[in-house]
Motif scaffolding. Sequence first.
Motif, PDB file in Angstrom:
ATOM      1  N   GLY A   1      -1.370   0.065   3.668  1.00  0.00           N
ATOM      2  CA  GLY A   1      -1.318   0.369   2.246  1.00  0.00           C
ATOM      3  C   GLY A   1      -0.529   1.647   2.026  1.00  0.00           C
ATOM      4  O   GLY A   1       0.571   1.797   2.512  1.00  0.00           O
ATOM      5  N   HIS A   2      -1.139   2.572   1.297  1.00  0.00           N
ATOM      6  CA  HIS A   2      -0.664   3.929   1.049  1.00  0.00           C
ATOM      7  C   HIS A   2       0.435   4.016  -0.003  1.00  0.00           C
ATOM      8  O   HIS A   2       0.350   4.852  -0.890  1.00  0.00           O
ATOM      9  N   SER A   3       1.445   3.181   0.038  1.00  0.00           N
ATOM     10  CA  SER A   3       2.549   3.300  -0.920  1.00  0.00           C
ATOM     11  C   SER A   3       2.235   2.639  -2.258  1.00  0.00           C
ATOM     12  O   SER A   3       2.929   2.895  -3.239  1.00  0.00           O
TER      13      SER A   3
ATOM     14  N   MET B   1      -3.819   1.142  -8.877  1.00  0.00           N
ATOM     15  CA  MET B   1      -2.649   1.881  -9.357  1.00  0.00           C
ATOM     16  C   MET B   1      -1.380   1.337  -8.714  1.00  0.00           C
ATOM     17  O   MET B   1      -0.800   1.962  -7.828  1.00  0.00           O
ATOM     18  N   PRO B   2      -0.930   0.153  -9.136  1.00  0.00           N
ATOM     19  CA  PRO B   2       0.260  -0.440  -8.508  1.00  0.00           C
ATOM     20  C   PRO B   2       1.516   0.373  -8.805  1.00  0.00           C
ATOM     21  O   PRO B   2       1.611   1.022  -9.843  1.00  0.00           O
ATOM     22  N   ARG B   3       2.436   0.314  -7.869  1.00  0.00           N
ATOM     23  CA  ARG B   3       3.756   0.927  -8.076  1.00  0.00           C
ATOM     24  C   ARG B   3       4.802  -0.171  -7.930  1.00  0.00           C
ATOM     25  O   ARG B   3       4.669  -1.065  -7.113  1.00  0.00           O
ATOM     26  N   GLY B   4       5.836  -0.087  -8.746  1.00  0.00           N
ATOM     27  CA  GLY B   4       6.924  -1.048  -8.656  1.00  0.00           C
ATOM     28  C   GLY B   4       6.711  -2.298  -9.495  1.00  0.00           C
ATOM     29  O   GLY B   4       7.609  -3.123  -9.599  1.00  0.00           O
ATOM     30  N   ARG B   5       5.511  -2.424 -10.075  1.00  0.00           N
ATOM     31  CA  ARG B   5       5.206  -3.564 -10.955  1.00  0.00           C
ATOM     32  C   ARG B   5       3.981  -3.210 -11.778  1.00  0.00           C
ATOM     33  O   ARG B   5       3.232  -2.305 -11.409  1.00  0.00           O
ATOM     34  N   LYS B   6       3.763  -3.938 -12.870  1.00  0.00           N
ATOM     35  CA  LYS B   6       2.608  -3.664 -13.736  1.00  0.00           C
ATOM     36  C   LYS B   6       1.306  -4.172 -13.137  1.00  0.00           C
ATOM     37  O   LYS B   6       0.271  -3.549 -13.287  1.00  0.00           O
ATOM     38  N   ASP B   7       1.377  -5.340 -12.498  1.00  0.00           N
ATOM     39  CA  ASP B   7       0.168  -6.011 -12.048  1.00  0.00           C
ATOM     40  C   ASP B   7      -0.476  -5.356 -10.831  1.00  0.00           C
ATOM     41  O   ASP B   7       0.201  -5.130  -9.832  1.00  0.00           O
ATOM     42  N   PRO B   8      -1.780  -5.091 -10.897  1.00  0.00           N
ATOM     43  CA  PRO B   8      -2.506  -4.768  -9.664  1.00  0.00           C
ATOM     44  C   PRO B   8      -2.411  -5.978  -8.734  1.00  0.00           C
ATOM     45  O   PRO B   8      -2.376  -7.125  -9.197  1.00  0.00           O
ATOM     46  N   THR B   9      -2.340  -5.740  -7.427  1.00  0.00           N
ATOM     47  CA  THR B   9      -2.137  -6.844  -6.484  1.00  0.00           C
ATOM     48  C   THR B   9      -3.055  -6.755  -5.274  1.00  0.00           C
ATOM     49  O   THR B   9      -3.533  -5.687  -4.908  1.00  0.00           O
TER      50      THR B   9
ATOM     51  N   ASP C   1       6.772 -14.607  -7.105  1.00  0.00           N
ATOM     52  CA  ASP C   1       7.930 -13.790  -6.748  1.00  0.00           C
ATOM     53  C   ASP C   1       7.679 -12.947  -5.495  1.00  0.00           C
ATOM     54  O   ASP C   1       8.623 -12.509  -4.849  1.00  0.00           O
ATOM     55  N   LEU C   2       6.421 -12.729  -5.131  1.00  0.00           N
ATOM     56  CA  LEU C   2       6.087 -11.952  -3.929  1.00  0.00           C
ATOM     57  C   LEU C   2       5.681 -12.805  -2.750  1.00  0.00           C
ATOM     58  O   LEU C   2       5.853 -12.406  -1.598  1.00  0.00           O
TER      59      LEU C   2
END
Length: 169
Positions: free
Chosen positions: A106-108, A129-137, A162-163
């Motif tokens: 994780g971490h990023s 707190m997702p980064r690079g997209r709105k959705d928590p994943t 898309d992921l």
Amino acid sequence: MKILIISDSHGLQEELGVIKEAHRDDIDLMIHCGDSELPFNHESLKGFVVVKGNCDFDNNFPNEVEQEVNGYKLLATHGHLFHVKNSLMTLSYRADEIGAQIVCFGHSHIAGSERIADKLFINPGSISMPRGRKDPTYCILEVYKKELHVVFYNKDHTELKDLSQKYSM
């Protein structure tokens, strides 16, 4: 074999339970890649193999965990000790040292999976707190003999096409 992989929940409790419940009939193993910010024996972490993140202060969490999954060796760690925000090289060296073909971290807070040489790297992103997209994943790794499927989901348990990826090993 199906493995639920979560990271960086940063104090969320109810959400962990909701995700576990949504997949309870499909999952063989659950991994939390750190920064739960919860005590080691917290009810919300029951059933998870959990590693220590940089925001976890309970020393009962290990820094990394190794698991055998359908003939593959899996390494789970948070990633901060391997500087994953800069490069996966140090983490790749650690995987080489123990013979891991699957590496979860994780971490990023950035969701994604990538095959590099003979290793599959998986970051489930963050459910808080997702980064690079709105959705928590978060994601589910499906382990077959020669194929690995990484299926990403949002907080509503909808697949993020898309992921999601399939990898031949």
